[in-house]
Design an enzyme around this catalytic site. Structure first.
Site, mmCIF file in Angstrom:
data_model
loop_
_atom_site.group_PDB
_atom_site.id
_atom_site.type_symbol
_atom_site.label_atom_id
_atom_site.label_comp_id
_atom_site.label_asym_id
_atom_site.label_seq_id
_atom_site.Cartn_x
_atom_site.Cartn_y
_atom_site.Cartn_z
ATOM 1 N N ASN A 1 -29.160 -27.530 -48.738
ATOM 2 C CA ASN A 1 -28.483 -26.494 -49.505
ATOM 3 C C ASN A 1 -26.978 -26.600 -49.299
ATOM 4 O O ASN A 1 -26.474 -26.409 -48.200
ATOM 5 C CB ASN A 1 -28.945 -25.099 -49.094
ATOM 6 C CG ASN A 1 -28.357 -24.044 -50.001
ATOM 7 O OD1 ASN A 1 -28.772 -23.885 -51.143
ATOM 8 N ND2 ASN A 1 -27.365 -23.318 -49.493
ATOM 9 N N GLU A 2 -26.279 -26.965 -50.358
ATOM 10 C CA GLU A 2 -24.835 -27.125 -50.323
ATOM 11 C C GLU A 2 -24.378 -28.011 -49.161
ATOM 12 O O GLU A 2 -23.451 -27.663 -48.419
ATOM 13 C CB GLU A 2 -24.146 -25.765 -50.265
ATOM 14 C CG GLU A 2 -24.504 -24.886 -51.453
ATOM 15 C CD GLU A 2 -23.711 -23.588 -51.472
ATOM 16 O OE1 GLU A 2 -23.177 -23.208 -50.410
ATOM 17 O OE2 GLU A 2 -23.622 -22.975 -52.544
ATOM 18 N N PRO A 3 -25.025 -29.162 -48.972
ATOM 19 C CA PRO A 3 -24.693 -30.002 -47.812
ATOM 20 C C PRO A 3 -23.285 -30.593 -47.851
ATOM 21 O O PRO A 3 -22.771 -31.008 -46.809
ATOM 22 C CB PRO A 3 -25.757 -31.102 -47.872
ATOM 23 C CG PRO A 3 -26.140 -31.184 -49.316
ATOM 24 C CD PRO A 3 -26.071 -29.771 -49.806
ATOM 25 N N TYR B 1 -19.732 -19.341 -58.011
ATOM 26 C CA TYR B 1 -19.523 -18.024 -57.414
ATOM 27 C C TYR B 1 -18.413 -17.211 -58.067
ATOM 28 O O TYR B 1 -17.324 -17.076 -57.494
ATOM 29 C CB TYR B 1 -19.157 -18.180 -55.934
ATOM 30 C CG TYR B 1 -20.156 -18.883 -55.081
ATOM 31 C CD1 TYR B 1 -21.028 -18.168 -54.272
ATOM 32 C CD2 TYR B 1 -20.216 -20.267 -55.053
ATOM 33 C CE1 TYR B 1 -21.938 -18.806 -53.464
ATOM 34 C CE2 TYR B 1 -21.125 -20.928 -54.242
ATOM 35 C CZ TYR B 1 -21.985 -20.196 -53.451
ATOM 36 O OH TYR B 1 -22.881 -20.837 -52.653
#
Length: 451
Positions: free
Chosen positions: A117-119, A202
């Site tokens: 996840n969002e590495p 976001y």
């Protein structure tokens, strides 16, 4: 316990390179001190007409509850397992246990595996740059070996900081220079294997961190001052940020202009018209999430910790015109911990007691302009005491606070401030591991299946 009353957040999934499956979905996170039983959440999803669910792990009890539900499921592999998945044998074992077994034994409709996840997030300082793609490749190989290569697709949610604009306009979009090669390799892998490309965007975070960010640009009502990008008009950050990615993909040969207009019959963004599969973010508040980014992290849900609607919201999925609350929720006894009536707010033990309670419980609803932000000093203290008391299952010792606390059966809730009454603890039949990091709380998630 809702923190921000002004909006509903969405995760939107676009499947523009495979047959479109319409319907609304929801992110289901479980970083809570007292989670709702999975079977209650599954019924809650179905009662509200939700058709897809995104998980941040592969929790056994959750997946078992989703069996035969018909809900489309995305399971997740956390970043701290990426190195382990660098072993093909480990990847095959993971797929067998967390995908194959649930599909064959429990009839769970697993369609995606989110590997990491969002590495590539900037704040990870490159920790996962070299382990992400090998993990994805091995999971893909394991799925194919298990005969699931066409049914279950690999993806990797990336943060929107993997791309940027040199001109502050969408048309200036490109992948970030320091990770350009890594992102390009990842996208090529997804495209070559017909797998979805996933991005987290976001708008709210932009509004939160930048006091000069135009508020109206974070919403979708068209009231923002138009942004003109060579004749293409943008009135919200969602469209602009999304199309910055589209430009980045096009510039790197990952997306053609023809594929941007495949589905013209429904509204999308200026650069990418088409139908969307929306994952609502998030389903339920999570009081055990890290608040390092901000107190809002524990309040993304459209529902409270116990499954009550926080908003007047019509998803358009039922004939009711509003959200359906969770059913059959079992609570602890109706009692609360508050500051003793004869205790003085300037007692020297008040400050350390509140600090202790808030450090181990959840006082995020006491912030400025939040649901409990209008309480007086006694109310703030009582709220903190009660949060600790409820999280500790109303143990008598959890309401002592150096003799300052007392238990009452009169609900101290006032106005918009709800003093929590904890639900009964849920003990699953298998060990659970939280499978996502704090940045999994994205506002917008996009899935693209590659050409």
């Amino acid at each position: 316990m809702g923190l921000f009353p002004f909006g509903v957040l969405f995760v939107v999934v676009l499947l523009l390179f495979t047959p479109v499956v319409n319907g609304i979905g929801a992110n289901w996170g479980t970083q809570s001190t007292h989670r709702l039983p999975p079977e209650i959440v599954v019924r809650l999803l179905k009662d509200n007409g939700v058709q897809k669910v995104k998980l941040f792990d592969a929790d056994y009890d959750t997946l078992k509850a989703l069996g035969k539900s018909g809900l489309e499921v995305m399971v997740g592999i956390p970043n701290d397992m990426l190195s382990t998945m660098g072993s093909l044998k480990a990847a095959e074992k993971w797929v067998s246990k967390n995908v194959s077994a649930h599909i064959s034994n429990n009839n769970v409709n697993i369609r995606y595996v989110a590997v990491g996840n969002e590495p590539y997030l900037t704040t990870y300082n490159g920790t996962y740059l070299k382990t992400t793609l090998p993990a994805m490749q091995n999971i893909q190989t394991a799925l194919v070996k298990a005969g699931l290569g066409n049914q279950v697709k690999v993806t990797c949610p990336l943060n929107a900081d993997v791309y940027e604009s040199s001109s502050s306009l969408p048309s200036g979009g490109d992948f970030r220079a320091d990770i350009h090669g890594y992102v390009s390799q990842l996208v090529k892998f997804l495209r070559d294997n017909g797998c979805p490309f996933t991005i987290n965007i976001y708008p709210f975070i932009s509004l939160y961190i930048d006091p000069n960010f135009p508020v109206e640009y974070a919403f979708f009502d068209g009231n923002a001052t138009p942004l003109n990008d060579g004749g293409t008009i943008y009135t919200n950050m969602f469209d602009a940020n999304h199309d910055t990615l589209v430009w980045a993909l096009q510039k790197n040969g990952d997306l053609t202009k023809d594929s941007c207009s495949i589905y013209q019959q429904e509204k999308g963004t200026p650069m990418r018209p088409g139908p969307v599969d929306a994952y609502l973010f998030s389903l339920i508040d999570e009081d055990a999430k890290s608040i390092q980014p901000g107190n809002f992290e524990r309040h993304w849900g459209i529902l409270t910790y116990d499954g009550l609607p926080k908003y007047i919201l019509n998803l358009g999925t039922t004939n009711l015109g509003s959200l359906v609350p969770a059913r059959s929720v079992k609570y602890l006894e109706r009692k609360w911990c508050v500051l003793k009536p004869n205790a003085k707010v300037d007692d020297p033990q008040i400050a350390p007691s509140m600090s202790y309670a808030c450090g181990l419980a959840d006082c995020t609803s006491l912030g400025y302009q939040t649901s409990c932000g209008g309480l007086d000093a006694r109310g703030n203290i009582s709220y903190a005491f009660n949060s600790y008391y409820q999280i500790n299952n109303q143990l008598d010792d959890a309401c002592k606070f150096q003799g300052l606390g007392t238990v009452t059966k009169s609900d101290p809730s006032t106005g918009t401030c709800r003093f929590g009454l904890m639900i009964q603890p849920y003990y699953g039949g298998a060990e659970r591991k939280h499978g996502y990091t704090r940045m999994a709380l994205a506002l917008i998630l996009f899935l693209w299946t590659s050409l």
